[in-house]
Every structure is written in structure tokens, then in C-alpha cells.
Design an enzyme around this catalytic site. Sequence first.
Site, short mmCIF file in Angstrom:
data_model
loop_
_atom_site.label_atom_id
_atom_site.label_comp_id
_atom_site.label_asym_id
_atom_site.label_seq_id
_atom_site.Cartn_x
_atom_site.Cartn_y
_atom_site.Cartn_z
N ASP A 141 3.61 -26.11 13.36
CA ASP A 141 3.61 -27.03 12.22
C ASP A 141 5.01 -27.57 11.99
O ASP A 141 5.19 -28.74 11.64
CB ASP A 141 3.18 -26.29 10.94
CG ASP A 141 1.76 -25.75 11.03
OD1 ASP A 141 0.97 -26.31 11.82
OD2 ASP A 141 1.46 -24.78 10.30
N HIS A 193 -2.57 1.38 9.25
CA HIS A 193 -1.90 0.09 9.05
C HIS A 193 -1.75 -0.68 10.34
O HIS A 193 -1.52 -0.10 11.40
CB HIS A 193 -0.52 0.32 8.41
CG HIS A 193 -0.63 0.58 6.95
ND1 HIS A 193 0.35 1.21 6.22
CD2 HIS A 193 -1.61 0.29 6.07
CE1 HIS A 193 -0.03 1.30 4.97
NE2 HIS A 193 -1.22 0.75 4.85
N ASP A 212 -18.74 10.42 -1.60
CA ASP A 212 -17.83 10.41 -0.45
C ASP A 212 -16.53 9.68 -0.82
O ASP A 212 -15.44 10.16 -0.56
CB ASP A 212 -18.50 9.72 0.74
CG ASP A 212 -19.76 10.44 1.20
OD1 ASP A 212 -19.75 11.68 1.17
OD2 ASP A 212 -20.73 9.76 1.57
N GLY A 261 4.43 2.89 -11.46
CA GLY A 261 4.38 1.83 -12.46
C GLY A 261 4.26 0.50 -11.76
O GLY A 261 3.98 0.44 -10.56
N ASP A 295 5.12 -33.13 15.80
CA ASP A 295 4.82 -31.92 15.02
C ASP A 295 6.10 -31.36 14.39
O ASP A 295 6.12 -30.94 13.24
CB ASP A 295 4.22 -30.83 15.90
CG ASP A 295 2.79 -31.14 16.35
OD1 ASP A 295 2.17 -32.01 15.71
OD2 ASP A 295 2.34 -30.54 17.33
N HIS A 311 -8.39 -3.52 1.54
CA HIS A 311 -7.41 -2.82 2.37
C HIS A 311 -7.62 -1.30 2.27
O HIS A 311 -7.71 -0.59 3.28
CB HIS A 311 -6.00 -3.21 1.93
CG HIS A 311 -4.92 -2.44 2.61
ND1 HIS A 311 -4.22 -2.95 3.67
CD2 HIS A 311 -4.40 -1.21 2.38
CE1 HIS A 311 -3.33 -2.06 4.08
NE2 HIS A 311 -3.41 -0.99 3.30
N GLU A 312 -7.72 -0.80 1.04
CA GLU A 312 -7.83 0.65 0.85
C GLU A 312 -9.15 1.20 1.41
O GLU A 312 -9.18 2.31 1.96
CB GLU A 312 -7.69 1.01 -0.63
CG GLU A 312 -6.35 0.63 -1.26
CD GLU A 312 -5.13 1.22 -0.54
OE1 GLU A 312 -5.24 2.30 0.05
OE2 GLU A 312 -4.06 0.56 -0.56
N HIS A 332 -1.22 12.47 -10.03
CA HIS A 332 -2.58 12.62 -10.53
C HIS A 332 -3.34 13.62 -9.67
O HIS A 332 -4.50 13.44 -9.36
CB HIS A 332 -3.27 11.26 -10.60
CG HIS A 332 -3.01 10.41 -9.39
ND1 HIS A 332 -1.96 9.53 -9.31
CD2 HIS A 332 -3.65 10.33 -8.20
CE1 HIS A 332 -1.97 8.95 -8.11
NE2 HIS A 332 -2.97 9.41 -7.43
N CYS A 353 0.85 -1.18 0.00
CA CYS A 353 0.00 0.00 0.00
C CYS A 353 0.89 1.24 0.00
O CYS A 353 1.98 1.23 0.57
CB CYS A 353 -0.89 -0.02 1.23
SG CYS A 353 -1.81 1.51 1.49
N HIS A 412 -8.79 2.11 4.94
CA HIS A 412 -8.28 3.49 5.14
C HIS A 412 -9.40 4.51 4.93
O HIS A 412 -9.55 5.45 5.69
CB HIS A 412 -7.16 3.81 4.14
CG HIS A 412 -5.88 3.07 4.39
ND1 HIS A 412 -5.30 2.97 5.63
CD2 HIS A 412 -5.05 2.40 3.53
CE1 HIS A 412 -4.18 2.28 5.54
NE2 HIS A 412 -4.01 1.91 4.28
N HIS A 429 -3.45 3.85 -3.01
CA HIS A 429 -3.48 4.61 -1.76
C HIS A 429 -4.89 5.16 -1.55
O HIS A 429 -5.72 5.15 -2.46
CB HIS A 429 -2.40 5.70 -1.71
CG HIS A 429 -2.38 6.62 -2.88
ND1 HIS A 429 -1.23 6.89 -3.59
CD2 HIS A 429 -3.36 7.34 -3.48
CE1 HIS A 429 -1.51 7.74 -4.56
NE2 HIS A 429 -2.78 8.03 -4.52
ZN ZN Z 1 -3.65 9.38 -5.62
ZN ZN Z 2 -2.58 0.84 3.42
#
Ligand code: ZN
Ligand code: ZN
Length: 499
Positions: free
Chosen positions: A309, A248, A173, A196, A450, A238-239, A188, A110, A242, A203
Amino acid sequence: MNLLCMTFLTLMKLHQSPAGASPLRIPAAPPQPPAGPSEADQKFAEEYLHLFYGYQPKPDRRKRAAASRDDSDQTMGFCHKVKKMQRFFGLTPDGKLSEETLTVMKKPRCGLSDVEPYGGAVRWRKRTISYRIAGENLPFPASRTHKAVRRALKLWSSVSLIRFRRREAKEADVSIAFFSGAVFSADHGDGSPFSGKGGALAHAFLPGLGIGGDVHFDSEEEWTLNSTGISLPVVAAHEFGHALGLSHSPDPGSIMYPAYNFAPSLELSFDDVKSIQHLYGENPNFHLQSLKSPPPKTPDKCDPDLSFDAVTELQQEVVFFKDRFMWRKHPSFVETRITLISSLWSDSVPSHLDAVYENVEKNVILFFKGDQYWKVQHLILQEGFPRNISDLGFPSRIKSVDAALHFRNDRYTVFFTGHECWRYNELRAVMEGSPMLIEQQWLEIPFPLDAAVFYEGFVNFFKGNKQYKYDFGQNRIVSVSRANDLMDCEMGKSNKHIS
Ligand SMILES: [Zn+2]
Ligand SMILES: [Zn+2]
């Protein structure tokens, strides 16, 4: 650059007591002098630590003008941040840019920081949140992209009182958009350009007006809807965490763990559920659902019922495996921290392992699960693996192994399977003779086992929540304790020498 860190580590090594003084074992080969990170890796690490750990390199001109003390300050600052990152990801916190540390840094993740104080107090003051998906650069046709987004949103709405409503209008929102990466290195509009393929995948912004709550994905990733490439539902889930106000989590079982990791079932962990319910309250339907299938909890190293394990030596460390997690115990560091098996070996090594051992001489690690085994060198799966364990000389009736114990100096490995043990000659790469009965070879050791590992001159056998310390010379058990006895749990939590 990280000279000070290395000096510090060398000093620690000098003060270390000699490693496991078993008469059966030769000392491990002296470590190769570290080659040190390349200039490109050093630069990459500085950038990584700047983005995710708040590292502030001093401007070059000041550095040049300054005395060497200034340089040391900077090095210490850098080491400190490396250690911080290593602790977060369950690596040995030695402040060194090791191959392992760089491997973890280079994993897709992330784009948000791991240390900045955000989340917790910030949340939406309403229960129904609107969202929209911008139509450009979509990885799939609009309907499939929307379906993946809805799946991720539903994870959060099914456990809490938050609701999502799609909006076609320009404003919502949560505005979801895919942006192309570093074309002319332009961002952006939010000052955080994507890099890339690889690196930062996406994010998001905390709840708020304008850009608040918005989620941006890097359109140059190889997005998928399954386990190949990068799973859009996993990253989206995940995003959205946020976008709802969560930060995190260092818990590798949490969906809010910052490194990308694909779990076969897309679900929130117990801690994720608690965090979102803390912000927005509990969905009454969740309570009934959770009785049937409770959200998964990350194993706790201090749980008195913890079992493993597999357990192996790895260079100077001892590594404990459980499900898709592992803990690493380094002789120079008190703490044992949890991490994902995949954070080190990617997806080349499976979870829920049966046995693991390291062949120091050949510098390979072997992982066993069912009738397959995987051979890894320098964190890379070797060609032609996984292979069937019959390649090692097991007859076809042996479908799996329970534990593996590698004798570094005598260059052989004992495999435990059911009530039998097999001796594998590492030099000649053959199984020696026929199997022995565990009850005859290893007196009083329970089976099926084990895990088994050498530790400080003894063999430690693991079964269930117990650990049997075995004196190889006297051929007897010298003590029995909790399986997690070697973890840094508070006294009293682990019941030492229960017999
Ligand atoms: Zn952005
Ligand atoms: Zn994150």
C-alpha cells in the site's frame, strides 16, 4: 542496566556501511544520544519480561555481593529477553528499551506468557464442553454479557467439531469469571492478580480438571461490545482459544496474538482455523462456508504476488505497509518481521493506507488515506488530525494520493496521484506551481503507483508485484524486480532483476 546492549549496538553502527549515498541527499542528522529508560520504565520492563518471557532477575543481595561479571550476566540475560520480545512483536531486535519497545510493552494484552511451552498437545478429550458465567462483577447485564461470550465461543465451534453447552450449576469445564484487580494486591486464588486498568486484560487455563479451561477477566477494564475501550468479544475469543488448548501465535493476524488489537470484524484467521481443526477436527458446515468467504490470511512477505500500500523511510529503516500490517527493514538486521500498524501507532493511524513519508527534519510521519492525512510525532497523533489533504494545497478534484516521495536534503515531497505528480515545499509548507505529468518527469514509470521510497541512492517505485529501481541522475529505470525484493526471502523465491 542495559549498557552492554548499547555498546553492542554502537559497535554495529561503527561497522555499518554508509547509508544510502545518493548525491541528492544529506546524511541523516546524527542521532541524539539516547536518554535511556527511566528507573520506573526499567522496573516495568523487568516485570513484563518476567511475566511473559521468563526473565529471572537475580536477587538484589546476591547481585550486590557478586562481582561485576555477575552483573554483566544479568544484563546479557535481560538484553536477550528484550530481543526475544522485540522479535515476537516485529520490532528491531536490538535489545534496547527504546520508546517503541516500551510502547509495545505497555499495550493491553493477554496475561499468559509468550514463551512457555504450552498448548498443542493439551486438549479436551470430549466434544461437548460445558461453560458457566459467574454472576459477580459483570461488565454488562447478564444477558448481554452472555451474548458476547456466546459470540466468542461460536467462532471456535463454527469451524471445528467442538460444542459448547451452558450450565447454571457451580461446576463447568469452562468457568468464566470477572475479578477485580489489585485490591490489597490480592490475587483471586490462582496466584495471578490483575493489575487494574491496562496491562493484562484476562487470562485462561489450558484444558483440564478443576481450574483447567477456566477464563478470568479483569473487571477493572473498560469493557465494551464495540470498538471503543476494550472489546469483550475480542478478548473472550482469544482466551477461549487458550481454554481449548491453543498457545500464543506470533502471527499478528491471528486471534491468538497476545497484544490486544481490535479488528473491525471479529473472525478467526486462516491459521487459527487450522490450529483448532488440528485439535478437534473440521466442522462440515465450515467447508461450504469457507468456499464463500475463506478465513483471512496474513500477507506473506515472500509471496511472489505481494504488493504494498505504501513504503517509507523511517530513520534508518524502510517500512512496508500492507492492509493492517507492516514490515520493517533495518540496515543492521537481516530479518524483516511483520507487525501490526496499530502495535506502534495504536488506532491513531488507519489501515489500508495510500501513502506514508517521514519528514526527518520536523521529526514527523505523515500517513495518507483517501482525502485525509494523519500527522504523528513520537508515536502520538498530533492535535487536529486527521485533516483534509486540501490543506496541503491540493485542489478539490484530488481525492487521494497514490504515493509520496520525500527528499530529505532538498526539503520537498513529491506526491503521485493518478498520472500527475505534485511538488510540495516543506520549508514554506506550500504546493509549488501546477502538477507535472509522471510520464514527462519520471520516464517509463508506470502509473497509478502504489508506493515510492528512496533506497541506497535510488528511487524505488512500486506497482503491483513489481518494483522499479530508478536512477534519478540518469533519469531512467536501472532494474525491475519483485515488489518484495528487499525482504529477506530465500534466493529463488524473489525473482531478482527480471528485466
Ligand atoms: Zn485468574
Ligand atoms: Zn493469551
